[in-house]
Design a protein around this motif. Structure first.
Motif, PDB file in Angstrom:
ATOM      1  N   LYS A   7       0.866  -1.190   0.000  1.00  0.00           N
ATOM      2  CA  LYS A   7       0.000   0.000   0.000  1.00  0.00           C
ATOM      3  C   LYS A   7       0.899   1.235   0.000  1.00  0.00           C
ATOM      4  CE  LYS A   7      -3.951   2.192   0.283  1.00  0.00           C
ATOM      5  NZ  LYS A   7      -4.763   2.239   1.513  1.00  0.00           N
ATOM      6  N   HIS A   9       1.207   5.711  -1.298  1.00  0.00           N
ATOM      7  CA  HIS A   9       0.473   6.897  -1.699  1.00  0.00           C
ATOM      8  C   HIS A   9       1.430   7.988  -2.148  1.00  0.00           C
ATOM      9  CE1 HIS A   9       1.182   9.744   1.683  1.00  0.00           C
ATOM     10  NE2 HIS A   9       1.321   8.649   2.410  1.00  0.00           N
ATOM     11  N   GLY A  12      -1.323  11.522  -0.642  1.00  0.00           N
ATOM     12  CA  GLY A  12      -2.659  11.088  -0.260  1.00  0.00           C
ATOM     13  C   GLY A  12      -3.434  10.378  -1.340  1.00  0.00           C
ATOM     14  N   ASN A  13      -2.985  10.437  -2.590  1.00  0.00           N
ATOM     15  CA  ASN A  13      -3.557   9.660  -3.687  1.00  0.00           C
ATOM     16  C   ASN A  13      -3.001   8.245  -3.529  1.00  0.00           C
ATOM     17  OD1 ASN A  13      -3.173   9.848  -7.317  1.00  0.00           O
ATOM     18  ND2 ASN A  13      -4.696   8.772  -6.127  1.00  0.00           N
ATOM     19  N   ASP A  14      -3.858   7.283  -3.111  1.00  0.00           N
ATOM     20  CA  ASP A  14      -3.325   6.006  -2.627  1.00  0.00           C
ATOM     21  C   ASP A  14      -3.529   4.853  -3.595  1.00  0.00           C
ATOM     22  OD1 ASP A  14      -6.083   6.023  -2.096  1.00  0.00           O
ATOM     23  OD2 ASP A  14      -5.875   4.750  -0.331  1.00  0.00           O
ATOM     24  N   CYS A  45      -8.305   1.751  -2.143  1.00  0.00           N
ATOM     25  CA  CYS A  45      -7.339   2.598  -2.841  1.00  0.00           C
ATOM     26  C   CYS A  45      -8.056   3.419  -3.903  1.00  0.00           C
ATOM     27  CB  CYS A  45      -6.232   1.762  -3.492  1.00  0.00           C
ATOM     28  SG  CYS A  45      -6.818   0.592  -4.748  1.00  0.00           S
ATOM     29  N   ASP A  46      -7.360   4.448  -4.388  1.00  0.00           N
ATOM     30  CA  ASP A  46      -7.840   5.196  -5.545  1.00  0.00           C
ATOM     31  C   ASP A  46      -7.543   4.445  -6.835  1.00  0.00           C
ATOM     32  OD1 ASP A  46      -8.793   7.468  -4.134  1.00  0.00           O
ATOM     33  OD2 ASP A  46      -6.759   8.241  -3.970  1.00  0.00           O
ATOM     34  N   ASN A  76       1.162  10.121  -9.959  1.00  0.00           N
ATOM     35  CA  ASN A  76       1.478   9.784  -8.574  1.00  0.00           C
ATOM     36  C   ASN A  76       1.865   8.313  -8.436  1.00  0.00           C
ATOM     37  OD1 ASN A  76       1.099  12.332  -7.369  1.00  0.00           O
ATOM     38  ND2 ASN A  76      -1.112  12.026  -7.284  1.00  0.00           N
ATOM     39  N   THR A 206     -10.086  13.695  -5.675  1.00  0.00           N
ATOM     40  CA  THR A 206      -8.878  13.084  -5.132  1.00  0.00           C
ATOM     41  C   THR A 206      -8.009  14.118  -4.441  1.00  0.00           C
ATOM     42  OG1 THR A 206      -6.918  11.769  -5.723  1.00  0.00           O
ATOM     43  CG2 THR A 206      -7.646  13.387  -7.326  1.00  0.00           C
TER      44      THR A 206
END
Length: 272
Positions: A7, A9, A12-14, A45-46, A76, A206
């Motif tokens: 995991k 990011h 903050g975009n994960d 997640c995104d 990202n 996002t």
């Protein structure tokens, strides 16, 4: 069979990253990707990222939005997998060949050259992408640019005054955009500074969007609003964007590994 994941990011975009470069994974489809991305019953997640072997580059990166749709590029995520790889890399994506590498300021990514032709965005029909003659309520005359995936950028007085939860999906799915569109609302704060919010195609509002930051910076540069190196301030933090002399876009910013784990595909209805 349990599948390991990382995991990560970027501002903050994960992302959930699955590494299939040495150990093959079950076939990934939209339903499986969406199940993993679901924040209540999945990992959350995104975007889901799958790394695979490549004959063209050091590895291939596949990108699935939270709704399960596979997309061309994610800035990202490119920084995140660059951090995971740990050294300079050439990365094959559906949006083209990217390069990443560590720097003192984080991970730097060469995002390729922007495209402005109407059929490269793509739009449903020909029009001037410098200022599209269209409007959605108070959002008018956006710039359109493809930076590996498609974006429209609206320059406004205050991005935080725009109801993106309502207007974002309306614009994303407009018939003008046959492959849907990422929606950016931005304010120019100075010759070297932009404030940005992004409604991401297939993911929603996002905290950060690397390609959105690139597209917005290029759109502002194209209109002469900023210089060729800017800081783009997103809700999750800043990114540095440069439009180099060779027309390539260079994005630099942080990436973070949050935790690692594993899951059983059977938990998501996948039988191996």
């Amino acid at each position: 069979m349990r599948i390991e994941f990382t995991k990560m990011h970027g501002l903050g975009n994960d992302f959930v990253v699955l590494d299939a470069r040495e150990r093959p994974l079950p076939p990934m489809d939209a339903a499986f990707a969406a199940a993993l991305a679901e924040r209540h019953t999945g990992i959350g997640c995104d975007q889901l990222i799958v790394l695979e072997p490549s004959e063209l580059a050091d590895f291939r990166m596949r990108i699935f939005n939270a709704d399960g749709s596979e997309v061309e590029a994610c800035g990202n995520a490119t920084r995140a997998v660059g951090l995971l790889h740990g050294r300079p890399a050439r990365i094959e994506t559906r949006g083209g060949l990217l390069r990443s590498g560590p720097t003192e300021a984080g991970i730097s990514v060469e995002m390729g050259k922007p495209r402005f032709a109407w059929d490269a965005i793509p739009l449903a029909y020909a029009m001037d992408t410098h200022a599209l003659p269209v409007a959605w309520e108070e959002l008018v005359n956006p710039v359109a640019v493809n930076v590996g995936n498609p974006h429209v950028i609206f320059f406004v007085e205050d991005p935080y005054a725009i109801d993106m939860a309502r207007l974002g999906p309306m614009i994303e799915t407009d018939p003008l955009f046959p492959e849907r569109i990422n929606v950016n609302v931005a304010a120019v704060a100075g010759r070297d500074s932009i404030v940005l919010r992004v409604w991401e195609r297939g993911a929603g509002l996002t905290r950060a969007c690397g390609t959105g930051a690139c597209a917005t910076a290029i759109g502002a540069m194209r209109r002469g609003l900023v210089d060729r190196r800017v800081t783009v301030a997103l809700p999750g933090g800043p990114l540095q964007i440069e439009w180099a002399e060779d027309d390539g876009i260079v994005m630099t910013g942080p990436a973070t590994e949050a935790f690692r784990g594993s899951f059983d595909p059977a938990d998501f209805g996948i039988i191996i």
